[in-house]
Scaffold this active site. Structure first.
Site, short mmCIF file in Angstrom:
data_model
loop_
_atom_site.label_atom_id
_atom_site.label_comp_id
_atom_site.label_asym_id
_atom_site.label_seq_id
_atom_site.Cartn_x
_atom_site.Cartn_y
_atom_site.Cartn_z
N GLU A 97 0.86 -1.20 0.00
CA GLU A 97 0.00 0.00 0.00
C GLU A 97 0.89 1.24 0.00
O GLU A 97 1.87 1.31 0.72
CB GLU A 97 -0.90 -0.03 1.24
CG GLU A 97 -1.76 1.19 1.45
CD GLU A 97 -2.67 1.51 0.28
OE1 GLU A 97 -2.61 2.65 -0.20
OE2 GLU A 97 -3.45 0.63 -0.16
N ASN A 130 5.80 1.44 -3.18
CA ASN A 130 5.26 1.70 -4.50
C ASN A 130 5.45 0.44 -5.33
O ASN A 130 6.51 0.21 -5.91
CB ASN A 130 5.99 2.89 -5.13
CG ASN A 130 5.40 3.30 -6.46
OD1 ASN A 130 4.74 2.51 -7.12
ND2 ASN A 130 5.66 4.53 -6.86
N SER A 131 4.42 -0.39 -5.38
CA SER A 131 4.56 -1.69 -6.03
C SER A 131 4.78 -1.56 -7.54
O SER A 131 5.35 -2.43 -8.18
CB SER A 131 3.34 -2.56 -5.76
OG SER A 131 2.17 -1.88 -6.13
N LEU A 150 -7.40 -5.31 -6.58
CA LEU A 150 -8.82 -5.12 -6.34
C LEU A 150 -9.18 -3.64 -6.33
O LEU A 150 -8.63 -2.87 -5.55
CB LEU A 150 -9.23 -5.77 -5.01
CG LEU A 150 -8.78 -7.23 -4.79
CD1 LEU A 150 -9.49 -7.81 -3.57
CD2 LEU A 150 -9.03 -8.10 -5.99
N ASP A 153 -7.06 2.24 -8.85
CA ASP A 153 -7.37 3.59 -9.35
C ASP A 153 -7.59 3.51 -10.86
O ASP A 153 -6.74 3.03 -11.59
CB ASP A 153 -6.18 4.51 -9.04
CG ASP A 153 -6.48 5.98 -9.30
OD1 ASP A 153 -7.33 6.25 -10.17
OD2 ASP A 153 -5.86 6.83 -8.65
#
Length: 252
Positions: A97, A130-131, A150, A153
């Site tokens: 996240e 920051n994946s 899921l 954005d």
């Protein structure tokens, strides 16, 4: 998760006195963050640098060789992780996240659940990162069995489509960290985004759609809308959702 397990003080206003769990209103944040801006948080140089003892202290005591196998990218308030934890007690899972307050909430929520349910929820954790930039810093080739995206954005404007968490370029990275047979789960309530994610996966040579029978047999699919705050909101409002669930296949 920096701190070890500890009982929360009942005087802590950010936590519910009865349950010991954090109150969401103290951890609200903007719904979305810009994934292309660099925030200040530590990034492991490589997957070998990820400190599992901070995330899963009880698991590491028993088996230090265990690796994370499920990643919930943009995990929000952690509903999916918490639903998955008892279903897959032998699998380590991480929520990724970007928003700091939301990450803090999930961390506190997991710590609270571990305290009130001894022996449970030891297999889930959360990391602020920051994946879109750092997936390869956390996972080795073929390490993951499941990845979740899921209600991401939608980034409606065309010039912002590059910020979408499912894209041809990023699918290359996800294919790298997913084991053959590993599954990507996506869901959205935005039809245009649903079509975009589906077409990106459909056109990628290393993914194939699950069959209707496989989808019906997969207990995780039912959780995609039911376990998350966003999914529950869509259901309350009678909204539609659009899923794309694809399996990582070997290169032809």
């Amino acid at each position: 998760m920096g701190e070890r397990m500890s009982g929360h003080e009942s005087a802590n206003p950010t936590h519910n006195k009865k349950t010991g769990l954090p109150r969401k209103r103290f951890y609200r944040a903007r719904a979305h963050s810009n994934p292309l801006s660099d925030s200040h948080f530590p990034i492991p140089v490589s997957p070998a640098e990820v400190d599992y003892s901070l995330h899963y202290p009880e698991v590491v005591k028993v088996d230090a060789s265990k690796k994370i196998q499920f990643a919930d990218v943009g995990c929000g308030f952690g509903g999916l992780l918490i639903a998955l934890a008892p279903l897959f007690p032998d699998n380590l899972m991480i929520g990724m996240e970007l928003r700091d307050k939301v990450t803090e909430y999930v961390k506190e929520r997991i710590l609270g659940l571990r305290t009130t349910n001894p022996g449970q929820y030891q297999n889930i954790s959360v990391v602020r990162t920051n994946s879109m930039k750092y997936i390869p810093n956390y996972f080795e080739k073929g390490q993951l069995k499941k990845m979740f995206f899921l209600f991401p954005d939608p980034h409606f404007k065309e010039k912002n489509h590059r910020r979408r968490v499912i894209s041809p370029f990023l699918l290359d990275e996800y294919a790298f960290v997913l084991a053959v047979g590993g599954i990507i789960y996506t869901i959205t309530d935005v039809e245009e985004l649903g079509e975009w994610m589906k077409s990106c996966l459909e056109e990628h040579p290393m993914f194939e759609a699950l069959t209707t029978e496989e989808l019906e047999a997969d207990q995780v699919v039912k959780l995609l809308s039911a376990a998350t705050e966003e999914g529950q909101k869509v259901a309350r409002n009678g909204g539609q959702t659009f899923q794309a669930v694809y399996r990582r296949i070997a290169a032809h």
